[in-house]
Design an enzyme around this catalytic site. Structure first.
Site, PDB file in Angstrom:
ATOM      1  N   GLY A  18       0.776  -1.225   0.000  1.00 19.96           N
ATOM      2  CA  GLY A  18       0.000   0.000   0.000  1.00 19.96           C
ATOM      3  C   GLY A  18       0.810   1.278   0.000  1.00 19.96           C
ATOM      4  O   GLY A  18       0.273   2.348   0.309  1.00 19.96           O
ATOM      5  N   GLY A  20       2.393   2.474  -2.738  1.00 11.60           N
ATOM      6  CA  GLY A  20       2.332   3.127  -4.042  1.00 11.60           C
ATOM      7  C   GLY A  20       3.228   2.541  -5.110  1.00 11.60           C
ATOM      8  O   GLY A  20       3.545   3.208  -6.105  1.00 11.60           O
ATOM      9  N   LYS A  43       4.666  -8.105 -13.675  1.00 12.58           N
ATOM     10  CA  LYS A  43       4.183  -8.316 -12.305  1.00 12.58           C
ATOM     11  C   LYS A  43       4.514  -9.753 -11.953  1.00 12.58           C
ATOM     12  O   LYS A  43       3.988 -10.701 -12.555  1.00 12.58           O
ATOM     13  CB  LYS A  43       2.678  -8.064 -12.218  1.00 12.58           C
ATOM     14  CG  LYS A  43       2.104  -8.242 -10.808  1.00 12.58           C
ATOM     15  CD  LYS A  43       2.533  -7.139  -9.869  1.00 12.58           C
ATOM     16  CE  LYS A  43       1.893  -7.308  -8.491  1.00 12.58           C
ATOM     17  NZ  LYS A  43       2.280  -6.239  -7.555  1.00 12.58           N
ATOM     18  N   THR A  47      -1.799 -11.004  -6.406  1.00  7.81           N
ATOM     19  CA  THR A  47      -2.687 -11.659  -5.445  1.00  7.81           C
ATOM     20  C   THR A  47      -3.956 -10.832  -5.276  1.00  7.81           C
ATOM     21  O   THR A  47      -4.005  -9.655  -5.624  1.00  7.81           O
ATOM     22  CB  THR A  47      -1.997 -11.833  -4.076  1.00  7.81           C
ATOM     23  OG1 THR A  47      -1.724 -10.542  -3.520  1.00  7.81           O
ATOM     24  CG2 THR A  47      -0.692 -12.605  -4.210  1.00  7.81           C
ATOM     25  N   SER A 180       3.214   8.426  -2.323  1.00  5.67           N
ATOM     26  CA  SER A 180       2.013   9.263  -2.233  1.00  5.67           C
ATOM     27  C   SER A 180       2.279  10.399  -1.249  1.00  5.67           C
ATOM     28  O   SER A 180       2.212  10.200  -0.034  1.00  5.67           O
ATOM     29  CB  SER A 180       0.812   8.425  -1.788  1.00  5.67           C
ATOM     30  OG  SER A 180      -0.357   9.222  -1.690  1.00  5.67           O
ATOM     31  N   GLY A 211      -3.249  10.947  -4.902  1.00  7.81           N
ATOM     32  CA  GLY A 211      -4.344  10.958  -5.868  1.00  7.81           C
ATOM     33  C   GLY A 211      -3.917  10.833  -7.313  1.00  7.81           C
ATOM     34  O   GLY A 211      -4.765  10.887  -8.213  1.00  7.81           O
TER      35      GLY A 211
END
Length: 239
Positions: A18, A20, A43, A47, A180, A211
């Site tokens: 998580g 980024g 990749k 998952t 981020s 964003g």
């Protein structure tokens, strides 16, 4: 003016889940495409993607949506949102084969200017029961790794551990990128911005604005250009 940026194989890893990685991978792909490079995106193991409600969006779909790059390669997929080794184990599917992945990536490199390889989770996440990691694959291919991190509380320790793990394995670091950066940074983020440069051993390799993943391609390319250093194809840090 967008520079040619990175060439060869580049691994994109992170300090955790998580932070980024996919958005940074898309930014690298967008810059390479804009510079006229032949770029492929890999990749290693996806998952959390399955038929039916509750499925995640495949990371490579996000990369294509943001960058326009369609030369994408997903080498393994598991339905549960777990680490690759755990996801393979609980699903009863064969785990990701990193030896085969190394051969596949080397084959792509022969006909591309740049091959971007996005990992799952952090640098030392296990891909099979033998404990193989993306760090092992990066070392085997003698390819550098870019570390994506967060700006939030806890990032200094996570980033330091990741950078030290790269150095211990003699993997060249392509830098540290904040995946981020908040639109309204607070005291924590501003303090971490300076301290992350100490942890990274030098200036950051960039930061992407919060964003960015919701933008259209032209706006995303502008964010990627402003958010990554010249050696990665952008203008970040240029005086």
């Amino acid at each position: 003016m967008i520079e040619s940026g990175q060439r060869g194989v580049l691994f994109i890893t992170g300090t955790g889940t998580g932070v980024g990685k996919t958005i940074v991978t898309a930014a690298l792909a967008a810059l390479a495409r804009a510079a006229g490079q032949r770029v492929a995106v890999v990749k290693l193991a996806q998952t959390g993607v399955h038929d039916g409600p509750g499925s995640d969006i495949p990371d490579l779909e996000t990369v294509t949506r943001l960058s326009g790059v369609t030369d994408t390669h997903e080498l393994a997929r598991f339905p549960d949102p777990l680490s690759p080794e755990a996801a393979a184990r609980v699903s009863g599917l064969p785990p990701a084969d990193l030896n085969a992945s190394a051969e596949y990536i080397a084959g792509l490199e022969r006909s591309r200017d740049l091959v971007l390889v996005e990992g799952a989770g952090g640098l030392l996440v296990r891909y099979n029961q033998a404990g193989a990691t993306i760090a092992d694959l990066s070392a085997a291919l003698h390819a550098p790794a870019l570390v994506v991190t967060s700006a939030s509380l806890g990032t200094l320790n996570h980033t330091a551990l990741t950078v030290e793990a790269l150095a211990a394995r003699k993997i060249v670091s392509a830098g540290v990128v904040i995946g981020s950066w908040p639109g309204r940074p607070g005291l924590t983020e501003l303090a971490n911005l300076a301290d992350l440069e100490v942890v990274a051993g030098g200036p950051l390799a960039g930061m992407l604005t919060e964003g960015a993943g919701a933008l259209g391609r032209p706006a995303f390319l502008a964010v990627a250009t402003a958010g990554l250093i010249p050696s990665l194809g952008g203008t970040y840090g240029r005086r």
